[in-house]
Design a protein around this motif. Sequence first.
Motif, PDB file in Angstrom:
ATOM      1  N   TRP A   1     -13.258  12.649  21.385  1.00  0.00           N
ATOM      2  CA  TRP A   1     -11.896  11.909  20.711  1.00  0.00           C
ATOM      3  C   TRP A   1     -11.021  12.948  20.020  1.00  0.00           C
ATOM      4  CZ3 TRP A   1     -10.522   6.815  20.055  1.00  0.00           C
ATOM      5  CH2 TRP A   1     -11.273   5.879  20.853  1.00  0.00           C
TER       6      TRP A   1
ATOM      7  N   ASP B   1     -17.147  10.475  25.903  1.00  0.00           N
ATOM      8  CA  ASP B   1     -16.120  10.483  25.617  1.00  0.00           C
ATOM      9  C   ASP B   1     -15.651  11.467  24.489  1.00  0.00           C
ATOM     10  OD1 ASP B   1     -15.193   8.635  27.378  1.00  0.00           O
ATOM     11  OD2 ASP B   1     -15.191   6.983  25.818  1.00  0.00           O
TER      12      ASP B   1
ATOM     13  N   SER C   1      -5.919   4.756  21.980  1.00  0.00           N
ATOM     14  CA  SER C   1      -6.827   3.683  21.793  1.00  0.00           C
ATOM     15  C   SER C   1      -7.246   2.859  20.521  1.00  0.00           C
ATOM     16  CB  SER C   1      -8.164   4.292  22.382  1.00  0.00           C
ATOM     17  OG  SER C   1      -8.281   4.906  23.671  1.00  0.00           O
TER      18      SER C   1
ATOM     19  N   LYS D   1      -9.832  10.769  24.693  1.00  0.00           N
ATOM     20  CA  LYS D   1      -9.482   9.515  23.818  1.00  0.00           C
ATOM     21  C   LYS D   1      -8.726  10.025  22.664  1.00  0.00           C
ATOM     22  CE  LYS D   1     -11.684   6.061  26.188  1.00  0.00           C
ATOM     23  NZ  LYS D   1     -11.096   4.963  26.647  1.00  0.00           N
TER      24      LYS D   1
END
Length: 331
Positions: A24, A22, A109, A89
């Motif tokens: 971010w 992921d 998130s 994310k």
Amino acid sequence: MALFKQLDEQVEKLLGLFNKEDNWLIAINADPDALGSALALRRMMARKVGDIAIAQINEIKRPDNLSMIRYLRIPTQKLIPNLAAQYDKFALVDSQPHHNLEFSQLEFSVVIDHHPLTKENPVEAEFVDIRPKYGAVCTMMTEYLYNMHIRPGKLLATALMYGIRCDTRTFERDFIDADMSAFKYLNKFADPKLLNRISRSEFHLDWMRYFSRAFYNLRRIGHGLFAHCGNVENPDILVIVADFFTRVHNVSWVVVSGTADDKLVVILRGDGMRRDMGKMAQSIMNGLGSAGGHKQAARAEVDVAELDGEDPEIFMLKRLGQGKKTTIRRI
């Protein structure tokens, strides 16, 4: 007795969200508390996720914020759609999604904040940690670092320490024991010379004209002060002017307004005794734009177009003088 509260469950849940696959993006409305908190979260994510970036929704023009970014090497950039599209994310610190329209466009998130919760705007995310009693989110992030056994480096410790110092106004605003503990703990690792260099960079010389406008338009309203600064190049100027007027003897609250980028921006400061600034901000807007904050500090914004052609200063005077026994007079 432990230095900080134990956050075993929170740490486990937060770390469980991090995955090497992921990328971010940490979103902020840049001020010292948000910048320090974002830098701390970035440190927590290091080597646990693919890529990490920090992006702010506002233009950063306050000298102390610029100095903080420069001297503490905080890699923040302007949040634009093309940048957001590169990440899958999103995390938000020192704010909640409903605080700004730009935040509401993203699906977060992680949300870590200390502003009051409202029933009308519940925060939904996989990880939510909101503690309104804390004086600064930097305190919360210091607790997380401590629980993760991460010793903050010099630059990170200085950023967190400055964030606590600013949001508690050197412990003149509401704070709890944890804020004091974090400040004391960080002092062991921070650089006092950098801290002083940043804190002494508060004003641009050309900002003096906004103080002049504020003094010219200054009015006494009940137990408070109101000043309209007209059009300003950056709303942060209003914060500086409002904080200045809080030092006036026998004044329990201060409201400073101005227009920027076709928005009426209102900054509220109080002594925390007579009036709740968060509720006062909502009362002024009365459903228009966005408004909220703490008992001692709040902010409100509304598009000038929503004022139906009414002059922003007149709009503010009407809203502030709506009490039956309220008297308004020039200083």
